[in-house]
Structures are given as structure tokens and as C-alpha cells.
Design an enzyme around this catalytic site. Structure first.
Site, PDB file in Angstrom:
ATOM      1  N   GLN A   1       8.263  -1.003   2.820  1.00  0.00           N
ATOM      2  CA  GLN A   1       7.533   0.006   3.565  1.00  0.00           C
ATOM      3  C   GLN A   1       6.512  -0.634   4.505  1.00  0.00           C
ATOM      4  O   GLN A   1       5.857   0.084   5.271  1.00  0.00           O
ATOM      5  CB  GLN A   1       6.815   0.962   2.596  1.00  0.00           C
ATOM      6  CG  GLN A   1       7.790   1.716   1.705  1.00  0.00           C
ATOM      7  CD  GLN A   1       7.104   2.552   0.637  1.00  0.00           C
ATOM      8  OE1 GLN A   1       7.437   2.494  -0.537  1.00  0.00           O
ATOM      9  NE2 GLN A   1       6.137   3.352   1.038  1.00  0.00           N
TER      10      GLN A   1
ATOM     11  N   ARG B   1       3.715   8.498  -4.270  1.00  0.00           N
ATOM     12  CA  ARG B   1       3.153   9.515  -3.392  1.00  0.00           C
ATOM     13  C   ARG B   1       1.746   9.921  -3.780  1.00  0.00           C
ATOM     14  O   ARG B   1       1.427  11.110  -3.805  1.00  0.00           O
ATOM     15  CB  ARG B   1       4.088  10.729  -3.447  1.00  0.00           C
ATOM     16  CG  ARG B   1       4.831  10.981  -2.193  1.00  0.00           C
ATOM     17  CD  ARG B   1       5.921  12.026  -2.386  1.00  0.00           C
ATOM     18  NE  ARG B   1       6.071  12.787  -1.162  1.00  0.00           N
ATOM     19  CZ  ARG B   1       7.176  13.423  -0.819  1.00  0.00           C
ATOM     20  NH1 ARG B   1       8.224  13.388  -1.605  1.00  0.00           N
ATOM     21  NH2 ARG B   1       7.226  14.093   0.304  1.00  0.00           N
ATOM     22  N   CYS B   2       0.891   8.923  -4.107  1.00  0.00           N
ATOM     23  CA  CYS B   2      -0.402   9.259  -4.668  1.00  0.00           C
ATOM     24  C   CYS B   2      -1.548   9.147  -3.696  1.00  0.00           C
ATOM     25  O   CYS B   2      -2.674   9.473  -4.047  1.00  0.00           O
ATOM     26  CB  CYS B   2      -0.700   8.368  -5.866  1.00  0.00           C
ATOM     27  SG  CYS B   2      -1.080   6.669  -5.402  1.00  0.00           S
TER      28      CYS B   2
ATOM     29  N   GLU C   1       2.119  13.347   1.278  1.00  0.00           N
ATOM     30  CA  GLU C   1       1.814  13.311  -0.150  1.00  0.00           C
ATOM     31  C   GLU C   1       1.001  14.492  -0.641  1.00  0.00           C
ATOM     32  O   GLU C   1       0.735  14.599  -1.842  1.00  0.00           O
ATOM     33  CB  GLU C   1       1.055  12.018  -0.471  1.00  0.00           C
ATOM     34  CG  GLU C   1       1.910  10.797  -0.268  1.00  0.00           C
ATOM     35  CD  GLU C   1       1.086   9.532  -0.176  1.00  0.00           C
ATOM     36  OE1 GLU C   1       1.438   8.562  -0.871  1.00  0.00           O
ATOM     37  OE2 GLU C   1       0.110   9.507   0.578  1.00  0.00           O
TER      38      GLU C   1
END
Lengths: 169, 794, 290
Positions: free
Chosen positions: B226, B378-379, B748
């Protein structure tokens, strides 16, 4: 280790290979024959990313040996479109944003094609149960359901469309 | 459904249009190219021997049988790497991690040896034939036990003055002021909230093809990442530390299509380094693709926060003080890709959507015998944990005071006129209208009607619950004065080239893994410059061509690279004005810009299109002006952005089995100005599902010997279409005042906002029985045990 | 993920399949649908020398209802069973078939393969035990039958010999005043059961319970008959009290293990809950009310 010869009709054309009996069908499709549209997402037959049709029945190609498929027909995502014309399911997934990363998509498309071949007007419940063996991490399934519903509508309308009138004379 | 404004034509497809995705044609035809679809001639395969023990000394590694397996070329151990000073490498958090252990393994499934072979199957056979002799050591899986003074020191490599398992201590806010405010509060509540370990489990696992060309002395690293540029720099640093002749100008990181990231494809996993080392040693490309079990058992986890939260309020429901202490279980090393000043991420956003004037937060990181990681799934850098805690405490406060949880929230929300709002822990929220979002959610779901229904059902002994989550997100890391990862500042970038025929090629420093950047970033350029989306090609992920960026995670793409894109486009528009003035023989101030054209004010028939202007940049530029039509921007955001929303969840609990059924879930999100409403909705659907999953189904847990109890998809339960709720979504739009296009990011938000809504609903259903907290996942056995204890199980 | 090496044959008929098993006794395994065996091979938990693929063996996948029995061929897939008109009245059988795995699993997994594999949490054994079904085994030496109640011997172990193929399952015909049900508690769609209860009730002409069959899965070393519960039901009116007593007896006879599906005490309580639900449904169906 000795190999065995397999001949499988893939997307309408015959393919052949010499394989170890332990070779998984998904590896035959991907690694030997370069049909990389079918994906591998797990190792316990849960995720469905590897779904293809074998003799028209949806199957997890990671849970089948290449030698088991010898003499049978296999349909993969690469065979869905008719040349440049997308299959209604492909068009619907595009129209309805039924994919994000795209990794589960080929399996979803093949499973949906199996579902719609058996049930041309599924309810939302039937769609969700129909794809219960296909995991998606990106979409939350909402638009996948819409995509399959759109494809069902398109395919039903095409089937029910009146035939061209015959001109007398 | 809220209408989103547009300012361009549908053909141009600028902001606000649900443009169909440009990337889809290849995916729907099975022509995506993911890393395992990519092969190089002469390629070798790498597979990894992994430890069955969570903590053990390696007494011996016998590769003799493995080397006899046909196709096996080599077996590499930690001792081999140690000779190249490659056995250890830095993590993205500045700690150290093993590539391969020299003598001690620290978690179950840790990499122990690498097998290099000529085929995928031979490599697997080689792995099965390697014989490792282990001597088990005491296992620590409980971070509280890990902190005890007599605990086994898991990381002796840190030196004698750090002979403990405490990694760091981090604080935010004013402890004394908060203590005083807490003591002065009329009502005080405290809860212990545990947010268990989970795993992103994107459907594609991690992998790479490492290709060292010994003739050109160049490394091309094809990989799932990523953050391609950051990884390139890390590879260069690690190679330098090992004295290898692999220099950054000769390193190319190239991503292919990525099948989901969610934070799990940010860290540098040993498999990647082993593949590079193997390619360097053999001079051949080396492919490594992990299987699902390896992915679940060894890759970056998320959460594992033991939170103790105290809240102080007055009896009229005014929230006053918040004090939080957290133990963070990081596994055997801190490999969480947090910004360096924030080892607990942005956890101190924990004052949430409320005008909470006194707050103090402290977090202690701890080592245990588990895989490393911490921020993924996804935090937004620990915002999931923070929002979970504050939303649970706010709900409990309401119940304790006999107030409706919606009313208490409305009373305490930061009001629109208070923005920008400086929080007690130091953040400056850019904009928000929390009451409007909550009001909208309440209207959609008929909140008052639900409360009436709940009362009726409760009188009949039925267990129905309603839970609210009104979250404030914090994304877009981040301003350079505060944010860096391993020293690299967290700007991001866009380089736009317009070709003579009026077509656009733009490259960005971020990296989509399904978020639709090929479409949304084209829409930003379409909005700013009037080129149709169809004429704009977006590229990313090749570090030889894309401008340097810090990548995509923590919802930063739109806030940072999106801003860079708009700014670069505006640079082009400024140059376009000068070109148009030259072409129209007018002065630049006399031109106005609308719909992709510069026209003379008062004489609209005198105009030049952006395409004509682009052509002129190459064929008819004014003397003294630089030719060409290109711009680049490296954007250093002045602040983070603060998306927000209100979610309301309705649950029914089966008294016979303890099963929790989510009957309805309404999500109202505000991510500022929206680029593509369809894509935003898709992000929210997916995020809600990844909030639902840990609330009810997913957990990575360990027994006391460090055995991973959910190491395959048979026990790590991703939701299928059957149990995933039918999400209902809507929007409010409150633009970010500091962002060039007023957008905030959304990837997110739903994963952050959903779990507390579900958790609150279940506690709400059980509050009248005396229940004050239940930790996620809200599994049937857990709920049933409560029902049994309270005497209401049937 | 990658299986170990093995040899593979695909015999053209039952006799040659049985001969292959005999010739390679001890190192041959039968491959039917493959959805139980392939996962084991991929985990390298099974390392057979030879796979005998029986996909070409005809005559053992039919489904027919005779005067006395519903006969299901061992190679019938879960989906074929679910959709076959002869099975339509056997609601408990349908409930079990429809809950196995997911659609792809049901397209290929077979009842014979599933029973021979005998996962202690699998669904078919509970139904066959409740129905007091008979299992037909063929070897090169002939055919024998084993009562389902005697077939599931231990964890992943059945009465089947390495030289035998499970060719048919025979369920007593559903006459009037007979009803069946299968209740599966699972964590998520497609999961193995946390607790699975199959019930089959036969009412006498007086409306009281004449015969009860209760098969439990996932709560013992192997699926088994809750005989105490069955005996407690016979002669009762099948009302709430009788059901509750039977449910408690079934729970008491269970030996669940604590695992990721839940702690043992939860599972034991769920045996009672799901037994009660299965009995209510089976009794209602026996009365023609459902």
C-alpha cells in the site's frame, strides 16, 4: 512421480496437459494454462474466489484435482463475454459498482451465472443464499446483490423479448 | 437520498457524478493482474517453514531431506542471513523485527527457514521435509502478565537497561486537570473495554516477485504494498545496513492490481525480504505468495487494546471529564505502521464528537508471544479503538442518568459554530454538524417509534436493543510538523501531464487496493480542468514513475493526494489562463473560467477550450513561457480532516441461543464534498461490513500456549452475504474548509463507527437486567452466559 | 495448501473400483465429491498412496422411494437430495441437506462421502441416526448392511472397511403420523454445526408418541443417538413437558468439548434448546400441522 494426461474442454475449446495427480484444478487453470482470472483466496475451501463451472455446476476449483476434471468441461470467467460483448452479469457488476478490488469478482460472476441459470428471478434472500460460498471483503455485498438483480432482469427480458415478426409474402 | 451537487457536465464527469469505474473492464473479464498472476521467465519459488511453537529455542535445523526433494535449490536459515546482517531489520514503527530467527522463535507461525525451489509444489514439499528441533520456552500471551516484574524478558536484544516487556509509554492531555475535573464531577462511571485482536483477511493474500538483475545491478520488487515509495526507501536502508550493493536509484517497487489491503499490506513482511535475498543470491526472480493460513497466523493483526475508561459528568447530562488508560498488546515487536510521534496512533481523538473539556489518555505498549502489528483493518491509526471506547462510555452515561442516549449526545455535541474546535487532547477539528447527522439517522429509522416498540417488547420479556454511534473520524495524515513514518514526512503527490491532443496522464503517490482511484482522481482533474474523465489516465504504484508519496492507508488518499491533485490541476489552470490570454490576445484578468473554457468577460463567444490551450502549450506558447503543460504538487496538509457520522443499530437477541440478530442498521455519513457518490456508498457498505464482522464473528485468540485458535477461514469467520445486514445509508455534506476540494475521505469511517453502534445496541437490550458492558465479539455463547446468569435464558 | 503426492485411478464401474480397493488395501482412499477429502489432503493430514475416484461408477447415485424406504445412492450429491421429488416429504432430510456447506459444496459433496468421512460435526449422521437408517456397504466380496446407529464408531471412524464403498443409505419410509426435523445451530452460514439435532417422531393411532429418534452431532466423539431422550418420549403426548424432559435428557447424554464454537456448558444447554425445537417441529409435522 508419474504424470497423467488430461484433456478438458475449457470455455468451449479443448486443452491438454500432463499433470501430477495431486495438481489442483485451480493451479492447472492458472499456472499451466495461464487462465489467471480464477483466483485463490484461502486454503480451506471457504472463500469461493476459485469458483468455476464444471459441466455447468459451480465448483470450487481449489477443491478439485485436475485429473478429476479430465474429460469434463470447465467454464471460467474468461469465457463469460461473447467476444467484445460483455455478459449481462459483467455489465451489471460494472453498472452497479458490484466490485472494488475485483479479487472475489470472477468467482462471484461464475457463481451468479450458475444461480441465474437455475433461477431466473431470484429474490434477494435467494441471491444472498446463492452466493453464501463466496466471500467479499470490500463491498459488503449490497451492490453485488443489485448487480445480480440487474443481470437477472436483463436476461429475463432478453428471453421474453418477442420474436422478430415474419413479413408475409 | 441526499442529492449531491455537481458543477460540470455529465460528459466531463467531475465531482458529484457516480461515474462508472474506469478500472472495472479488466476485473470483470478476469484480466486483472494480481501478483500471483505475474510471472517472470526462470522464476524460482519461495516457501516458508514456520514454527509450531509460540516461544522456543531453535536447537537445530536439518535441511538435508529437503535438499533431496526434486526441484529444491536451497534452504536459507537465520544463521545464513546473520552472515549478511540481514537476520533483523527495522519495523515501520522504529522497533526491530526478525527476518528469520537466529536462535529463538517468538510467535506461532513465525518464519523459521526459507525453501527456494523451481516450482510452487516442490517448494511446498521442501518445507514439509525440513526438520527443526525446538526447545519450548515459557509463553506469554497475557499482556498484564507480560508487565509483571518477573516476566520472561522476550526481547533481550533491546539491551540490559530494557530488561522488561514494556515497549513505550505515551500520554496526551492534562492529567492533573482531568483528575480534578473528574473528582468534581457529580457522576463518574468506569468500564474495562477489551477490543480483541482481528485480522484484515483481504481475499488476496500478500506476495511478491523479487527480481534482482545482476547484470544491471537493479532490483525490481513486484509486490502487494500500500506504500510503494516508503517500501523502496526501507529496502534501500536495509540493504545499506547489510552492505549489499542495492541502491535506491536502482530499486523499483512496482505494484500490480491489489486484491484488498485494509492496512494489512503496509508492513514489510519477512517473506518479502527473503524473496529479495533469495533473488540476490540466485540471480533469478523469486516469487513468494503466502497462503491463507500464513496470512492469518503471521501477518499484521489489528486492535488488541485493553482499555480502562472513566467518564465524569454532571447529573444534567453534561459530559465533563474523560480519563483513559490502555494496555496495547503488540505481539513480539512493535511493527505497527504508526506515525513516529504517535505509537498509539490517533487514539487520543477519544474525546469524540463531544465538547469534553478535560481529558487525559495514556497508553503502554507491551510485548507478548504473538505476531507483530497493530494498525490494520481499516482503523485510521487506532481510531476504531478510540471511538469504540467513547461511544460506549457515552451510552453508559446516558443509561446511568436515565437519559435517552440520543438526547445526551445532542446535548454534548460540539456545535457547528464551535468549529474549528480544539480538543482537550490537541486536535483541531475542521468542520462538523453532528446534530444534523444524528437527527437524520433518527428520522430515517423512526427512532421514537423504535423506543416505543422496545418498551412494549421488553414488557413481554423480549430483548430488543437500540444502539447509537456518533463518531468523529480523523484522517489524512498528515501535517509535516507532526507526522512522519520512520522520518519520512507524510505529504503526498500528484504529477499531471497534458498531452498535445488534450489527453491527460496523471500519476499519484498513493495506491489503490480497490478504492477506485483510476476513476476518482480522474474526476478531481475533470472538475478542475474540464477534461472528460474518459480522457484522463491515472497511474500509480511504480516508484520509477510515480511521484513520491506515502501510500494509501488511514483514509489519507483523498485528503492528501486528492489535495495535491487539485493543487497541481490549479497550477495548470493558472498556466492555462496565460496561454488563453495569449491565444485570445486579451489580458489574463479579463478572462473567466467556466466549464473547461477560458472566455473573455462580456464576450462569451471569444473562448478557448482547455484542449485548445493544451495544444497551444506545445505549438504556440508565448515567448518567455516554459513550453509544455505539466504540473506537479507535493501537498503538505495543513491539518487532518474529520469525517463524521451517526449510525443507529437495532438488534433482537434470541433468548434460547444467545444469538444477536441485527434487524436494522442506518448509517448517515459526512465525508465533506463527495467525488463519486456511488464509490463513497461502496466504501461505506464495505466498511460497515468490516465493522459488523468483529462485532459478532471475528476474533483471533490464543490459548495459554500461544496456539492461534482461528488460524484458517474455518474458524476465522468472515461474514457471508447471508448474515451481513442490509445496510441503509444516507449523507450529510459538511465540507472541509482547509481542503482544496472540501473533501474529507471516507474509506474507514464505517469500520470506525459501526462496532460501537452494535455493541451499544446489545448493552441497551440488556441494561435493564443489570448488564453494563459486554465486549465484542458478541458471540452467542457470551450473550447466553449473561442471559443465564440473569435468569432470562429460555 | 499443496497436497502430498499420490497415485490416481478412475475405475469405470463398481466392480473395478472395489477390486482396486482390495488390491491396494490400506493405502487406497475413495474419492467421491472430494469436498471432505481434498481439504484433508491440502493440509497433509491424509497421505494415501492411491485415490480411487468413483465419479464414473454408475448406479449408486439414484434416489427412489420404495414401499418401505427412501433409498439414496451413496454418490447422490447433497443438492440432488435437496431437489429430488422423492425426498420432498422428508423435511428433516431436506433441512440437513440444505444446510451443508454452501452451494458449491452441495453441488459436489455426496452423502456417501460425507458419511464415510464421518466428521464428528457433520449433519447427515444425525439425520440417519434419528431415522434409524441402514447403510449399505459393498466390497469385492459382497454386500452388507450396517445400522446407522452402529456405523459411526469414533471420531472420523466408521464401521466401513478399507475395501468397502458406501453405496446406499436407506431411510424408513415416511408414513402417516411420521414427522422429521433437523435443527442446526451454527456460527455463520456454511459452518459446521455448533450443535445439530435431528428428530424423527412416529405417532401411534392414539396420537401419542410411538417411536422417537433423536440424533445428535457435534457434541461427542462421534454423532450418536440420544437414547435416554428417545425412551423418555415414547408413550407421552409429545406436549411441552415431555419435550422439555427429552431435551434435558439429550443434553445430559452429550459430551461436548469446549472449542471455538463455544464452551462445553453452552453447547450442552444448546443441545436442550435445539432438541426442543427439533421435537416441536417433528411432532407438528407428524400431526400434519406443519
Amino acid at each position: 512421480m508419474s504424470t497423467q494426461h488430461v484433456k478438458i474442454t475449457v470455455n468451449g475449446g479443448d486443452l491438454e496437459a500432463d499433470v501430477e495427480p495431486r495438481l489442483l484444478l485451480v493451479h492447472l487453470l492458472r499456472d499451466t494454462w495461464g487462465l489467471t482470472g480464477t483466483h485463490i483466496g484461502c486454503d480451506t475451501s471457504n472463500c469461493g474466489a476459485c469458483t468455476v463451472l464444471v459441466d455447468g455446476e459451480s465448483a470450487k476449483s481449489c477443491t478439485m484435482l485436475a485429473v478429476q476434471a479430465d474429460g469434463h468441461s470447465v467454464a471460467t470467467v474468461e469465457g463469460l463475454a461473447d467476444g467484445a460483448t460483455l455478459h449481462p452479469l459483467q455489465q451489471a457488476f460494472w453498472d452497479q459498482h458490484g466490485l472494488q478490488c475485483g479479487f472475489c469478482t470472477p468467482g462471484m460472476l461464475m457463481q451468479a451465472s450458475w444461480l441465474l441459470a437455475r433461477n431466473d428471478d431470484p429474490t434477494e434472500d435467494e441471491i444472498r443464499e446463492g452466493i453464501a460460498g463466496n466471500l467479499c471483503r470490500c463491498t459488503g455485498y449490497v451492490n453485488i446483490v443489485k448487480s445480480i438483480q440487474q443481470a437477472a432482469d436483463t436476461m429475463r427480458e432478453a428471453r421474453n423479448a418477442p420474436a422478430e415478426p415474419v413479413v408475409a409474402g | 437520498m441526499t442529492e449531491i451537487a455537481t458543477h460540470t457536465t455529465p460528459e466531463v464527469g467531475g465531482m458529484g457524478y457516480s461515474v462508472k469505474r474506469k478500472e472495472d473492464p479488466r476485473f470483470i473479464q478476469g484480466k486483472g493482474q494480481y501478483i500471483d498472476d505475474f510471472n517472470l521467465p526462470g522464476q524460482l519459488w519461495l516457501d516458508i517453514v514456520r514454527s509450531p511453537y509460540a516461544h522456543a529455542k531453535i536447537k537445530s535445523i536439518d535441511a538435508s531431506e529437503a535438499l533431496k526433494v526434486p526441484g529444491v535449490a536451497a534452504v536459507v536459515t537465520g544463521k545464513d542471513l546473520d552472515g549478511y546482517k540481514l537476520a533483523w531489520m527495522p519495523t515501520l514503527a522504529g522497533d526491530m523485527q526478525m527476518v528469520l530467527p537466529v536462535d529463538t522463535v517468538m510467535y506461532q507461525a513465525q518464519e523459521v527457514a526459507a525453501v527456494i525451489a523451481t516450482s510452487r509444489y516442490a517448494a511446498a514439499d521442501g518445507v514439509a521435509a525440513v526438520m527443526v528441533d525446538y526447545e519450548p520456552l515459557p509463553v506469554i500471551v497475557d499482556p498484564m502478565k507480560s508487565l509483571q516484574p518477573d516476566a520472561f524478558v522476550l526481547r533481550p536484544d533491546r539491551g540490559p537497561d530494557k530488561a522488561n516487556n514494556h515497549i513505550w509509554h505515551w500520554e496526551s492531555g492534562d492529567r492533573a486537570d482531568t483528575d480534578a475535573a473528574m473528582a468534581a464531577s457529580e457522576v463518574r462511571l468506569a468500564e474495562d473495554i477489551y477490543i480483541p485482536r482481528i485480522h484484515v483477511a483481504s481475499i488476496e493474500t500478500c506476495g511478491c516477485v523479487a527480481d534482482w538483475d545482476p547484470i544491471r545491478q537493479q532490483l525490481t520488487m513486484h509486490m502487494t504494498t500500500q506504500a510503494p515509495h516508503a517500501i523502496r526507501t526501507v529496502i534501500a536502508l536495509v540493504a545499506a545496513g547489510a552492505g549489499l550493493p542495492i541502491y535506491e536509484q536502482n530499486i523499483r517497487v512496482k505494484t500490480h492490481d491489489i486484491g484488498g489491503g485494509f492496512g494489512g499490506k503496509v508492513p514489510v513482511y519477512p517473506g518479502y525480504v527473503l524473496a529479495i535475498a533469495a533473488s540476490f543470491l540466485t540471480g533469478k526472480p523469486v516469487k513468494w505468495i503466502e497462503d491463507r493460513s500464513e496470512n492469518l497466523q503471521a501477518d499484521s493483526f489489528a486492535r488488541d487494546y485493553h482499555i480502562h475508561a472513566e467518564i465524569g459528568a454532571s447529573r444534567d447530562g453534561t459530559l465533563n471529564a474523560l480519563k483513559v488508560r490502555t494496555i496495547a498488546d503488540h505481539g513480539y515487536t512493535d511493527a505497527a505502521a504508526d506515525p513516529s510521534k504517535f505509537p498509539a496512533g490517533l487514539f487520543n481523538v477519544i474525546t469524540g464528537s463531544y465538547d469534553l473539556k478535560h481529558a487525559f489518555v495514556e497508553v503502554d505498549g507491551v510485548y507478548t508471544n504473538k505476531p507483530p502489528g497493530g494498525v490494520a483493518y481499516r482503523c485510521s491509526f487506532r481510531v476504531t479503538e478510540a471511538v469504540h471506547a467513547i461511544e460506549r462510555m457515552v451510552d453508559n452515561t446516558a443509561h446511568e442518568l436515565g437519559m435517552d442516549p440520543a438526547d445526551l449526545r445532542m446535548k454534548n455535541f460540539i456545535r457547528p459554530e464551535q468549529f474549528p474546535y480544539h480538543t482537550a487532547t490537541g486536535w483541531d477539528y475542521d468542520s462538523g454538524n453532528y446534530g444534523a447527522a444524528l437527527r437524520k439517522a433518527m428520522d430515517i429509522i423512526d427512532y421514537a417509534g423504535l423506543r416505543r416498540e422496545q418498551a412494549e417488547r421488553r414488557a413481554r420479556g423480549e430483548l430488543m436493543g437500540i444502539g447509537i454511534s456518533s463518531f468523529t473520524e480523523i484522517v489524512g495524515a498528515g501535517p509535516s510538523h507532526d507526522f512522519d513514518i520512520l522520518g519520512l514526512k507524510m505529504f503526498d503527490s500528484c504529477e499531471i501531464r497534458v498531452h498535445p491532443t488534450g489527453k491527460v496522464l496523471a500519476r499519484i503517490g498513493v495506491q489503490t487496493q480497490g478504492q477506485g482511484h483510476e476513476t476518482t482522481f480522474a474526476q478531481i482533474i475533470a472538475e478542475e480542468l474540464g477534461f472528460p474523465v474518459a480522457d484522463i489516465k491515472i497511474e500509480y504504484g511504480d516508484t520509477d514513475t510515480a511521484p513520491y508519496g506515502l501510500g494509501t492507508y488511514a483514509s489519507r488518499s483523498t485528503p492528501v493526494a486528492g489535495a495535491a491533485t487539485a493543487v497541481a490541476a490549479r497550477k495548470l489552470r493558472d498556466k492555462g489562463r496565460l496561454l488563453a490570454a495569449h491565444l485570445l490576445e486579451a489580458s489574463p484578468e479579463d478572462l473567466e473560467w467556466t466549464n473547461g473554457k477560458f472566455s473573455v468577460k462580456g464576450s462569451p463567444e471569444k473562448f478557448k477550450t482547455i484542449q485548445e490551450i493544451a495544444f497551444a502549450a506545445y505549438t504556440n506558447h508565448p515567448q518567455g513561457m516554459e513550453a509544455g503543460f505539466e504540473a506537479v504538487d507535493y501537498y503538505d496538509p495543513p491539518n487532518l480532516t474529520f469525517p463524521f457520522g451517526s449510525y443507529i443499530c437495532v438488534v433482537d437477541i434470541d433468548r434460547g441461543t444467545g444469538q444477536v440478530h441485527v434487524r436494522r442498521f442506518v448509517a448517515v455519513d459526512d465525508c465533506g464534498n463527495i467525488i463519486n457518490p456511488m464509490i463513497v456508498d461502496g466504501q461505506i457498505h464495505g466498511g460497515l461490513t468490516m465493522g459488523f464482522a468483529p462485532s459478532l464473528l471475528e476474533e483471533i485468540s490464543y490459548d495459554e500456549n500461544g496456539n492461534n485458535l482461528a488460524g484458517t477461514f474455518m474458524d476465522y469467520l468472515l461474514p457471508t452475504a447471508v448474515e451481513t445486514p442490509r445496510w441503509e445509508t444516507d449523507k450529510t455534506v459538511t465540507p472541509s474548509p482547509h481542503h482544496p476540494i472540501g473533501a474529507k475521505g471516507v474509506g474507514e469511517s464505517a469500520t470506525v463507527g459501526a462496532p460501537p453502534a452494535i455493541n451499544n445496541a446489545v448493552v441497551d437490550a440488556l441494561w435493564h437486567l443489570g448488564v453494563r458492558n459486554v465486549d465484542i465479539p458478541l458471540t452467542p455463547p457470551k450473550i447466553w452466559a449473561i442471559l443465564k446468569e440473569k435468569g432470562v435464558a429460555t | 495448501m499443496i497436497p502430498p503426492q499420490f497415485d490416481y485411478v478412475r475405475p469405470p464401474d463398481l466392480d473395478s473400483a472395489l477390486r482396486a480397493l482390495q488390491e491396494h488395501e490400506g493405502e487406497a482412499k475413495v474419492l467421491s465429491g472430494g469436498y471432505s477429502l481434498l481439504p484433508l489432503l491440502k493440509l497433509r493430514l491424509a497421505q494415501p498412496g492411491l485415490l480411487v475416484d468413483i465419479q464414473d461408477v454408475s448406479g449408486i447415485d439414484g434416489i427412489v422411494e420404495t414401499d418401505d424406504e427412501l433409498r439414496i445412492g451413496g454418490r447422490a450429491t447433497h443438492r440432488k437430495i435437496l431437489e429430488h421429488p422423492a425426498v420432498a416429504r422428508y423435511v428433516g432430510v431436506l433441512e440437513a441437506a440444505g444446510g451443508i456447506g454452501d452451494p458449491q459444496v452441495r453441488n459436489w459433496g455426496t452423502i456417501g462421502g460425507s458419511c464415510a468421512h464421518a466428521d464428528p460435526s457433520s449433519d447427515w449422521p444425525a439425520v440417519l441416526i434419528a431415522a434409524r437408517a441402514t447403510i449399505v456397504l459393498r466390497s469385492a466380496g459382497g454386500e452388507r448392511t450396517v445400522a446407522a446407529r452402529d456405523f459411526f464408531v469414533d471420531t472420523f471412524q466408521t464401521a466401513i472397511e478399507p475395501t468397502e464403498i458406501l453405496t446406499e443409505v436407506r431411510i424408513p419410509r415416511r408414513g402417516p403420523r411420521v414427522g422429521g426435523a433437523y435443527q442446526k445451530l451454527e456460527r455463520r452460514a456454511g459452518d459446521f454445526a455448533t450443535v445439530g439435532v435431528a428428530a424423527r417422531i412416529v405417532l401411534g393411532e392414539d396420537g401419542r408418541i410411538a417411536q422417537a429418534g433423536i440424533g445428535l452431532t457435534a457434541v461427542g466423539d462421534t454423532p450418536f443417538a440420544a437414547t435416554d431422550a428417545e425412551n423418555a418420549l415414547v408413550g407421552t403426548d409429545g406436549g411441552a413437558d415431555a419435550i422439555a424432559a427429552a431435551a434435558a435428557a439429550a443434553a445430559a447424554q452429550s459430551h461436548p468439548a469446549s472449542d471455538t464454537h463455544g464452551p462445553a456448558d453452552y453447547k450442552r444447554a444448546m443441545v436442550a434448546e435445539m432438541t426442543a425445537r427439533a421435537l416441536r417441529l417433528a411432532i407438528a409435522r407428524a400431526r400434519g400441522q406443519a
